[in-house]
Design an enzyme around this catalytic site. Sequence first.
Site, PDB file in Angstrom:
ATOM      1  N   THR A   1      43.472  41.535  36.145  1.00  0.00           N
ATOM      2  CA  THR A   1      43.111  42.574  37.111  1.00  0.00           C
ATOM      3  C   THR A   1      42.040  42.026  38.044  1.00  0.00           C
ATOM      4  OG1 THR A   1      41.455  43.505  35.612  1.00  0.00           O
ATOM      5  CG2 THR A   1      43.677  44.440  35.495  1.00  0.00           C
TER       6      THR A   1
ATOM      7  N   ALA B   1      37.071  42.404  34.246  1.00  0.00           N
ATOM      8  CA  ALA B   1      35.668  41.994  34.278  1.00  0.00           C
ATOM      9  C   ALA B   1      34.903  43.026  35.090  1.00  0.00           C
ATOM     10  CB  ALA B   1      35.512  40.621  34.917  1.00  0.00           C
TER      11      ALA B   1
ATOM     12  N   VAL C   1      32.759  42.521  37.321  1.00  0.00           N
ATOM     13  CA  VAL C   1      32.705  42.104  38.720  1.00  0.00           C
ATOM     14  C   VAL C   1      34.012  42.406  39.466  1.00  0.00           C
ATOM     15  CG1 VAL C   1      33.420  39.703  38.377  1.00  0.00           C
ATOM     16  CG2 VAL C   1      31.830  40.269  40.225  1.00  0.00           C
ATOM     17  N   TYR C   2      35.125  42.564  38.742  1.00  0.00           N
ATOM     18  CA  TYR C   2      36.405  42.864  39.395  1.00  0.00           C
ATOM     19  C   TYR C   2      36.471  44.312  39.880  1.00  0.00           C
ATOM     20  CZ  TYR C   2      38.249  38.700  36.937  1.00  0.00           C
ATOM     21  OH  TYR C   2      38.474  37.447  36.437  1.00  0.00           O
ATOM     22  N   GLY C   3      35.723  45.196  39.246  1.00  0.00           N
ATOM     23  CA  GLY C   3      35.799  46.613  39.607  1.00  0.00           C
ATOM     24  C   GLY C   3      37.045  47.297  39.084  1.00  0.00           C
TER      25      GLY C   3
END
Length: 128
Positions: free
Chosen positions: A26, A54, A56-58
């Site tokens: 993702t 993650a 940081v990926y949102g």
Amino acid sequence: MNMKQMLVLNVNLNSSHEMPLIGMGTAPALPQHDELVSTLIDAIEIGYRHFDTAAVYGSEEALGQAVAEAIQRRLIKSREQVFITSKLWCTETHRYLVLPALKRTLGRLKMDYLDLYISNTYASDIEV
């Protein structure tokens, strides 16, 4: 939706847990929340059982919502039927930041645990 379900083999980890060999990432450049949730539910429906996310990926909230909806729709019986990987961002690798970051990730996923939590550290980040 009548989709044919794929068969995904597992690998046995040293911990004695199994991890599906094929997973769905993702990454950051993804569709908006509702479309991502729908895509993830479709992935579960066709047989994906390993999902990588993650902070940081949102995408953690959408993944958590998709798993919850898949359980509600009876596509899977429980959380235990999916393997969830997330990552600790490199700016949170200090020993006092790891647990709070993990708790935030679990909160966004609305889950009690991760199957794999990856820490991206660099030699210069490690305190001796």
